[in-house]
Design a protein around this motif. Structure first.
Motif, PDB file in Angstrom:
ATOM      1  N   ALA A  49      31.940 -55.315 -40.005  1.00 22.62           N
ATOM      2  CA  ALA A  49      31.777 -54.033 -39.313  1.00 22.62           C
ATOM      3  C   ALA A  49      30.462 -53.964 -38.555  1.00 22.62           C
ATOM      4  CB  ALA A  49      31.869 -52.892 -40.320  1.00 22.62           C
ATOM      5  N   MET A  50      29.385 -54.548 -39.118  1.00 23.77           N
ATOM      6  CA  MET A  50      28.095 -54.448 -38.460  1.00 23.77           C
ATOM      7  C   MET A  50      28.089 -55.206 -37.130  1.00 23.77           C
ATOM      8  SD  MET A  50      24.280 -55.167 -39.963  1.00 23.77           S
ATOM      9  CE  MET A  50      24.518 -56.914 -40.247  1.00 23.77           C
ATOM     10  N   ALA A  51      28.685 -56.399 -37.123  1.00 22.94           N
ATOM     11  CA  ALA A  51      28.727 -57.169 -35.881  1.00 22.94           C
ATOM     12  C   ALA A  51      29.573 -56.464 -34.833  1.00 22.94           C
ATOM     13  CB  ALA A  51      29.267 -58.574 -36.158  1.00 22.94           C
ATOM     14  N   ARG A  52      30.695 -55.877 -35.250  1.00 21.67           N
ATOM     15  CA  ARG A  52      31.532 -55.121 -34.311  1.00 21.67           C
ATOM     16  C   ARG A  52      30.758 -53.929 -33.756  1.00 21.67           C
ATOM     17  NH1 ARG A  52      37.101 -55.382 -34.443  1.00 21.67           N
ATOM     18  NH2 ARG A  52      37.242 -53.118 -34.309  1.00 21.67           N
ATOM     19  N   ALA A  53      29.995 -53.256 -34.593  1.00 23.37           N
ATOM     20  CA  ALA A  53      29.199 -52.119 -34.130  1.00 23.37           C
ATOM     21  C   ALA A  53      28.164 -52.553 -33.107  1.00 23.37           C
ATOM     22  CB  ALA A  53      28.530 -51.439 -35.318  1.00 23.37           C
ATOM     23  N   ARG A  54      27.568 -53.723 -33.328  1.00 25.48           N
ATOM     24  CA  ARG A  54      26.590 -54.230 -32.353  1.00 25.48           C
ATOM     25  C   ARG A  54      27.250 -54.482 -31.001  1.00 25.48           C
ATOM     26  NH1 ARG A  54      23.253 -58.762 -35.841  1.00 25.48           N
ATOM     27  NH2 ARG A  54      21.823 -57.343 -36.915  1.00 25.48           N
ATOM     28  N   CYS A  55      28.481 -54.993 -31.028  1.00 26.60           N
ATOM     29  CA  CYS A  55      29.194 -55.211 -29.773  1.00 26.60           C
ATOM     30  C   CYS A  55      29.447 -53.888 -29.043  1.00 26.60           C
ATOM     31  CB  CYS A  55      30.517 -55.920 -30.042  1.00 26.60           C
ATOM     32  SG  CYS A  55      30.360 -57.636 -30.564  1.00 26.60           S
ATOM     33  N   ILE A  56      29.791 -52.849 -29.810  1.00 30.03           N
ATOM     34  CA  ILE A  56      30.018 -51.531 -29.208  1.00 30.03           C
ATOM     35  C   ILE A  56      28.742 -51.001 -28.573  1.00 30.03           C
ATOM     36  CG2 ILE A  56      30.569 -49.119 -29.738  1.00 30.03           C
ATOM     37  CD1 ILE A  56      32.489 -50.205 -31.889  1.00 30.03           C
ATOM     38  N   VAL A  57      27.602 -51.189 -29.245  1.00 37.51           N
ATOM     39  CA  VAL A  57      26.322 -50.738 -28.703  1.00 37.51           C
ATOM     40  C   VAL A  57      25.994 -51.497 -27.417  1.00 37.51           C
ATOM     41  CG1 VAL A  57      23.837 -50.642 -29.117  1.00 37.51           C
ATOM     42  CG2 VAL A  57      25.427 -49.989 -30.923  1.00 37.51           C
ATOM     43  N   ALA A  58      26.208 -52.810 -27.436  1.00 36.72           N
ATOM     44  CA  ALA A  58      25.935 -53.603 -26.234  1.00 36.72           C
ATOM     45  C   ALA A  58      26.829 -53.176 -25.080  1.00 36.72           C
ATOM     46  CB  ALA A  58      26.130 -55.092 -26.539  1.00 36.72           C
ATOM     47  N   GLU A  59      28.111 -52.909 -25.373  1.00 34.53           N
ATOM     48  CA  GLU A  59      29.021 -52.464 -24.320  1.00 34.53           C
ATOM     49  C   GLU A  59      28.629 -51.086 -23.799  1.00 34.53           C
ATOM     50  OE1 GLU A  59      33.831 -51.918 -23.529  1.00 34.53           O
ATOM     51  OE2 GLU A  59      33.112 -52.848 -25.385  1.00 34.53           O
ATOM     52  N   ALA A  60      28.120 -50.237 -24.694  1.00 33.01           N
ATOM     53  CA  ALA A  60      27.664 -48.912 -24.267  1.00 33.01           C
ATOM     54  C   ALA A  60      26.483 -49.027 -23.315  1.00 33.01           C
ATOM     55  CB  ALA A  60      27.275 -48.074 -25.484  1.00 33.01           C
ATOM     56  N   ALA A  91      29.581 -43.500 -33.799  1.00 28.22           N
ATOM     57  CA  ALA A  91      30.177 -44.150 -34.964  1.00 28.22           C
ATOM     58  C   ALA A  91      29.543 -45.514 -35.207  1.00 28.22           C
ATOM     59  CB  ALA A  91      31.686 -44.288 -34.767  1.00 28.22           C
ATOM     60  N   ALA A  92      29.274 -46.256 -34.114  1.00 31.69           N
ATOM     61  CA  ALA A  92      28.623 -47.561 -34.264  1.00 31.69           C
ATOM     62  C   ALA A  92      27.223 -47.398 -34.836  1.00 31.69           C
ATOM     63  CB  ALA A  92      28.570 -48.257 -32.908  1.00 31.69           C
ATOM     64  N   ARG A  93      26.510 -46.373 -34.367  1.00 33.52           N
ATOM     65  CA  ARG A  93      25.164 -46.127 -34.889  1.00 33.52           C
ATOM     66  C   ARG A  93      25.213 -45.830 -36.388  1.00 33.52           C
ATOM     67  NH1 ARG A  93      22.848 -41.819 -36.348  1.00 33.52           N
ATOM     68  NH2 ARG A  93      24.431 -40.475 -35.393  1.00 33.52           N
ATOM     69  N   ALA A  94      26.178 -45.007 -36.805  1.00 29.67           N
ATOM     70  CA  ALA A  94      26.305 -44.688 -38.228  1.00 29.67           C
ATOM     71  C   ALA A  94      26.604 -45.936 -39.058  1.00 29.67           C
ATOM     72  CB  ALA A  94      27.398 -43.638 -38.420  1.00 29.67           C
ATOM     73  N   THR A  95      27.446 -46.821 -38.510  1.00 28.53           N
ATOM     74  CA  THR A  95      27.770 -48.072 -39.208  1.00 28.53           C
ATOM     75  C   THR A  95      26.531 -48.944 -39.362  1.00 28.53           C
ATOM     76  OG1 THR A  95      30.047 -48.042 -38.383  1.00 28.53           O
ATOM     77  CG2 THR A  95      29.173 -50.162 -39.125  1.00 28.53           C
ATOM     78  N   HIS A 102      18.455 -48.319 -31.357  1.00 25.99           N
ATOM     79  CA  HIS A 102      18.799 -48.637 -29.968  1.00 25.99           C
ATOM     80  C   HIS A 102      20.007 -47.822 -29.518  1.00 25.99           C
ATOM     81  CE1 HIS A 102      18.853 -50.969 -26.332  1.00 25.99           C
ATOM     82  NE2 HIS A 102      20.107 -51.333 -26.535  1.00 25.99           N
ATOM     83  N   ALA A 103      20.984 -47.639 -30.407  1.00 26.26           N
ATOM     84  CA  ALA A 103      22.158 -46.826 -30.065  1.00 26.26           C
ATOM     85  C   ALA A 103      21.759 -45.386 -29.777  1.00 26.26           C
ATOM     86  CB  ALA A 103      23.171 -46.886 -31.211  1.00 26.26           C
ATOM     87  N   ARG A 104      20.866 -44.827 -30.590  1.00 26.76           N
ATOM     88  CA  ARG A 104      20.407 -43.461 -30.340  1.00 26.76           C
ATOM     89  C   ARG A 104      19.620 -43.370 -29.038  1.00 26.76           C
ATOM     90  NH1 ARG A 104      20.403 -39.073 -33.385  1.00 26.76           N
ATOM     91  NH2 ARG A 104      20.887 -40.193 -35.304  1.00 26.76           N
ATOM     92  N   HIS A 105      18.850 -44.412 -28.766  1.00 27.60           N
ATOM     93  CA  HIS A 105      18.077 -44.448 -27.524  1.00 27.60           C
ATOM     94  C   HIS A 105      19.007 -44.475 -26.310  1.00 27.60           C
ATOM     95  CE1 HIS A 105      16.983 -47.570 -24.488  1.00 27.60           C
ATOM     96  NE2 HIS A 105      16.031 -46.715 -24.235  1.00 27.60           N
ATOM     97  N   LEU A 106      20.136 -45.212 -26.411  1.00 31.19           N
ATOM     98  CA  LEU A 106      21.097 -45.250 -25.310  1.00 31.19           C
ATOM     99  C   LEU A 106      21.690 -43.871 -25.048  1.00 31.19           C
ATOM    100  CD1 LEU A 106      23.061 -48.560 -26.013  1.00 31.19           C
ATOM    101  CD2 LEU A 106      21.331 -48.145 -24.265  1.00 31.19           C
ATOM    102  N   GLU A 107      21.991 -43.138 -26.112  1.00 31.22           N
ATOM    103  CA  GLU A 107      22.525 -41.799 -25.951  1.00 31.22           C
ATOM    104  C   GLU A 107      21.505 -40.879 -25.283  1.00 31.22           C
ATOM    105  OE1 GLU A 107      25.069 -38.546 -26.014  1.00 31.22           O
ATOM    106  OE2 GLU A 107      25.370 -40.718 -26.047  1.00 31.22           O
ATOM    107  N   ALA A 108      20.224 -41.041 -25.641  1.00 29.23           N
ATOM    108  CA  ALA A 108      19.173 -40.241 -25.006  1.00 29.23           C
ATOM    109  C   ALA A 108      19.080 -40.559 -23.516  1.00 29.23           C
ATOM    110  CB  ALA A 108      17.841 -40.498 -25.692  1.00 29.23           C
ATOM    111  N   ARG A 109      19.204 -41.837 -23.168  1.00 28.33           N
ATOM    112  CA  ARG A 109      19.161 -42.210 -21.744  1.00 28.33           C
ATOM    113  C   ARG A 109      20.335 -41.607 -20.994  1.00 28.33           C
ATOM    114  NH1 ARG A 109      18.716 -48.584 -21.421  1.00 28.33           N
ATOM    115  NH2 ARG A 109      18.913 -48.132 -19.211  1.00 28.33           N
ATOM    116  N   ARG A 110      21.510 -41.622 -21.611  1.00 29.58           N
ATOM    117  CA  ARG A 110      22.702 -41.048 -20.974  1.00 29.58           C
ATOM    118  C   ARG A 110      22.515 -39.554 -20.745  1.00 29.58           C
ATOM    119  NH1 ARG A 110      27.394 -38.664 -22.996  1.00 29.58           N
ATOM    120  NH2 ARG A 110      29.260 -38.952 -21.694  1.00 29.58           N
ATOM    121  N   LEU A 111      22.013 -38.855 -21.748  1.00 30.29           N
ATOM    122  CA  LEU A 111      21.780 -37.420 -21.619  1.00 30.29           C
ATOM    123  C   LEU A 111      20.740 -37.127 -20.553  1.00 30.29           C
ATOM    124  CD1 LEU A 111      21.763 -36.543 -25.421  1.00 30.29           C
ATOM    125  CD2 LEU A 111      23.509 -35.842 -23.759  1.00 30.29           C
TER     126      LEU A 111
END
Length: 406
Positions: free
Chosen positions: A65-76, A94-98, A110-119
């Motif tokens: 699950a952790m590796a899949r979550a990293r892929c989701i973050v990279a794709e985001a 969900a990936a950040r929570a995982t 990094h996932a939270r930082h991406l969301e901040a950049r999007r906002l």
């Protein structure tokens, strides 16, 4: 194989995507696919990067699950850099929570930082500030510290907190020296140019001059009455009246502000505010009505007095009146301002960021393209728009490396 994966991940962390590809280009296991995807993203081939990351996520399977979550973050992050703002934030959250549940706090941050950049790109500054405020950058590696501080700087810049913006930039520069990655150094240097480039134009007493961001901040904190053409408002240090939904009233306020302390003839007000070269009694009657509405709207800040030949703006408490305008004014300036970040935008993402219809944005883009001010590539839903490249303007992905065993 583990040694190749480790070496490729370290090459990516050092800003060498070509070196990473040389090590894993022929490997099709899940970690290699993920590293190849990140490498292609850093090289700008976002379509290939997405395909590789999705293959990697499937190859990892549900047990990792952790590796899949990293892929989701990279794709985001690829979606963010390619200005695809329409996607749901649920998958990233969900990936950040995982990642947090598995103890991978750096990639979760990094996932939270991406969301901040999007906002931030969407103009939702309060939400972006809340998201980035939950992070502690102390344990971050230098590359992620740079990304964090540039988001902090972006929020401070848009809120006209110049001192905070410069402090964040100084921290980013310090992290860039530690990272010693040329692309990241260039990213920080381009951010510095934001603070050292004119942010607005001051019009007063028939003269104009450019203002830096800290000068704009000082002006808006002073007792001066400012007719703000950047935000379509009239403001003083402690009070603001928005005219953003009332274009005729703002046009009249700006004309009166530019002429202050003199008055403006009625014929000129009619011609400029109503966009007509012929003025009859109906136009004069409409002018009286609109001046009455403007006088009512500006009651806390100023009065609009009639003179023999026209009208004049009279501040109630401010010692003077000035107009604050964009450095360069032209039609579709808001679209150009977003495209000035150097990244390719879709028309749907521009519409989302500007809170307007996609058709309106498309008409603006077509008009700008005819003038040679923007250019497009791709077709259909993959079509992207950007301004012609500027020398020395570099952007980069800040994707975390996939180190085995992390």
């Amino acid at each position: 194989m583990d040694s190749l994966i480790t070496a490729a991940a370290r090459a990516l962390a050092a800003g060498d995507p070509l070196g990473a590809l040389n090590l894993v280009a022929l490997c099709d296991d899940a970690p290699a696919l993920a590293l190849r995807g990140i490498s292609m993203a850093q090289l700008g081939d976002f379509a290939s990067a997405k395909r590789l990351l999705r293959r990697a996520a499937r190859a990892f399977g549900p047990k990792d699950a952790m590796a899949r979550a990293r892929c989701i973050v990279a794709e985001a992050e690829i979606a963010l850099v390619s200005r695809d703002l329409s996607g749901s934030a649920r998958a990233l959250d969900a990936a950040r929570a995982t990642l947090e549940a598995h103890g991978d706090r750096i990639n979760a941050a990094h996932a939270r930082h991406l969301e901040a950049r999007r906002l931030l790109l969407m103009g939702r500054f309060d939400e972006a500030e809340l998201a980035i405020g939950e992070l502690d950058p102390a344990p971050f590696p230098p590359a992620l510290k740079i990304a964090y501080e540039l988001v902090v700087m972006g929020i401070a810049t848009r809120r006209l907190r110049t001192q905070a913006a410069r402090a964040a930039l100084a921290r980013a520069e310090h992290a860039a020296r530690s990272a010693d990655i040329p692309a990241l150094t260039a990213e920080v240097e381009s951010a510095r140019r934001v603070l050292d480039t004119p942010a607005a134009r001051l019009v007063a007493h028939g003269e104009e001059r450019f203002l830096l961001l800290d000068e704009v901040e000082a002006l808006l904190a002073s007792e001066t009455l400012v007719v703000d053409a950047c935000r379509h408002s009239v403001r003083s240090a402690d009070r603001s009246v928005s005219l953003s939904g009332r274009p005729v009233l703002f046009a009249l306020a700006r004309l009166l502000g530019e002429a202050w302390p003199d008055d403006v003839p009625r014929e000129e007000l009619i011609a400029q505010a109503f966009r007509t070269v012929y003025a009859d009694e109906s136009h004069r009657a409409r002018l009286r009505v609109e001046i009455g509405r403007l006088r009512s709207a500006l009651t806390p800040l100023a009065d609009v007095r009639a003179t023999k030949r026209g009208y004049a703006l009279v501040p109630r408490h401010a010692p003077e009146v000035v107009v604050l305008a964009r450095p360069f004014e032209e039609k579709h300036a808001a679209v150009l301002a977003l495209l000035a970040d150097g990244e390719p935008w879709s028309s749907s993402a521009l519409a989302l960021a500007l809170d307007t219809s996609q058709r309106t944005v498309q008409r603006a883009l077509d008009s700008l393209a005819e003038e040679g001010k923007v250019q497009a590539y791709g077709r259909g839903r993959s079509r992207r728009w950007l301004t012609p490249p500027l020398p020395g303007f570099t952007t980069t992905l800040l994707l975390p490396a996939f180190l085995p065993g992390d």
